[in-house]
Design an enzyme around this catalytic site. Sequence first.
Site, PDB file in Angstrom:
ATOM      1  N   CYS A 227       2.630   4.912   4.173  1.00 49.33           N
ATOM      2  CA  CYS A 227       3.194   5.044   2.819  1.00 49.33           C
ATOM      3  C   CYS A 227       2.227   5.903   2.014  1.00 49.33           C
ATOM      4  CB  CYS A 227       3.392   3.684   2.163  1.00 49.33           C
ATOM      5  SG  CYS A 227       4.266   2.470   3.181  1.00 49.33           S
ATOM      6  N   ALA A 228       2.092   7.162   2.398  1.00 49.17           N
ATOM      7  CA  ALA A 228       0.964   7.978   1.964  1.00 49.17           C
ATOM      8  C   ALA A 228       0.992   8.368   0.499  1.00 49.17           C
ATOM      9  CB  ALA A 228       0.871   9.233   2.834  1.00 49.17           C
ATOM     10  N   GLY A 231      -1.603  10.870  -0.925  1.00 52.04           N
ATOM     11  CA  GLY A 231      -2.546  11.020   0.178  1.00 52.04           C
ATOM     12  C   GLY A 231      -3.979  10.657  -0.115  1.00 52.04           C
ATOM     13  N   GLY A 232      -4.264  10.036  -1.249  1.00 48.13           N
ATOM     14  CA  GLY A 232      -5.643   9.724  -1.599  1.00 48.13           C
ATOM     15  C   GLY A 232      -6.335   8.821  -0.592  1.00 48.13           C
ATOM     16  N   LYS A 233      -5.611   7.862  -0.038  1.00 50.89           N
ATOM     17  CA  LYS A 233      -6.240   6.909   0.883  1.00 50.89           C
ATOM     18  C   LYS A 233      -6.497   7.527   2.251  1.00 50.89           C
ATOM     19  CE  LYS A 233      -4.510   2.937  -1.631  1.00 50.89           C
ATOM     20  NZ  LYS A 233      -3.931   3.763  -2.717  1.00 50.89           N
ATOM     21  N   ASP A 249       5.675   9.450   4.366  1.00 49.26           N
ATOM     22  CA  ASP A 249       6.173   8.759   3.181  1.00 49.26           C
ATOM     23  C   ASP A 249       7.695   8.810   3.190  1.00 49.26           C
ATOM     24  OD1 ASP A 249       4.803   7.742   0.408  1.00 49.26           O
ATOM     25  OD2 ASP A 249       6.860   8.424   0.102  1.00 49.26           O
ATOM     26  N   ASP A 287       0.185   1.095   2.538  1.00 44.31           N
ATOM     27  CA  ASP A 287      -0.081   0.920   1.106  1.00 44.31           C
ATOM     28  C   ASP A 287       1.282   0.802   0.446  1.00 44.31           C
ATOM     29  OD1 ASP A 287      -1.201   0.842  -1.414  1.00 44.31           O
ATOM     30  OD2 ASP A 287      -1.391   3.009  -1.550  1.00 44.31           O
ATOM     31  N   CYS A 340      -1.649  -2.688  -4.869  1.00 49.35           N
ATOM     32  CA  CYS A 340      -2.412  -2.726  -6.119  1.00 49.35           C
ATOM     33  C   CYS A 340      -1.783  -3.771  -7.040  1.00 49.35           C
ATOM     34  CB  CYS A 340      -2.464  -1.354  -6.780  1.00 49.35           C
ATOM     35  SG  CYS A 340      -0.860  -0.555  -7.007  1.00 49.35           S
TER      36      CYS A 340
END
Length: 386
Positions: A227-228, A231-233, A249, A287, A340
Amino acid sequence: MTPGARVAAAIGVLDVILAGEAAEKALTGWARGARYAGSKDRAAVRDHVFQALRCKRSYACLGGAMTGRGLMLGALRDAGESVLPLFSGDGHAPAPLSVDEATGGRAPETDGERLDLPDWLLPLFRDTLGKRAEAAALALRGRAPLMLRVNVRRATRDEAIALLAEDGLAADPVSIAPMALRLDEGARGVANSRAFREGVVELQDGSSQAAMAALDLTGAGRVLDYCAGGGGKVLALAARADAAFFAHDAAPRRMADLPARAARAGVRVQLLENAREAAPYDLVLCDAPCSGSGTWRRNPDAKWRLSAERLAELGRTQGDILDQAQAMVASHGRLAYATCSVFHAENEAQSDHFMARHPGWREILRRRWPIGAQGDGFYLWVAERR
């Protein structure tokens, strides 16, 4: 724009939001019609609007009305600022206070008003966080910290600090994650800094950084961010190890900037439309879409738009994503689930339900990060296929 004109603009935007428009759309609409407003003006109006949304119930009490005007009046009273010079009616400032406005308003009384939460969410906060519930709700009333992640493929943390300083950005190391920096001022200058342009730093919340640092990449030759989003992670993971990294995604357009970001960071991430075709993977990160309740300082409009029905829908989506992802994990591979959110239903309950549905897994990590001065509320769970 004068300070009074900025308050008047914020009042207009807030009235549009209170009528049902999303905050970002309302701000964009105002900016398009306010060509006279400079970048500092737009930033100031945005800050007014977002702070009023963070504290919508308490400000409405203090201002005497759930209107844009009432919210801004409440904000000024809460901050102890003088109201009359800003509500003067001069130029583009708001009209002077009426007698009712000048004498009205009251202190917040109920827990929902005081903590700036919808009443239906109070039990969820208390059931999940217990004695920490009030501190979490109060933390959501303030601005989130601006956090940077140093890209270890480009520089050390000290080198990044020095490079940011060349552009007048003072960054301090913090303890939440190994490569985390915090900026207290100059947030809007980051994107124009040399450190950002050259891939030395990325914007990433401290808790998100900490969660990615907690993932064990030993032996993980193939890693999928299922679940990009932007793409930060996956970029944080790719900075740590030499492996094959993949991103997927459900809405591919969210990944549009990821190739350029990866190139700037000096890593390679392959975008996938169909993640199953490249399976299996040694690590699959989910995520998952969630309420975002741990990040409501950054997106306060979401706090008031969430409903019980939407929360239940998100829970079903999270379960479906985990079921899909587990099928792509290699033998002895790992499945990581992150949100989150601060809510038990989206975090521990999802982990427990997955283990009940899939007995062939062994839990190896379960951790929360609270809403705080270095990061947002975050949850990470990792299981290994037996």
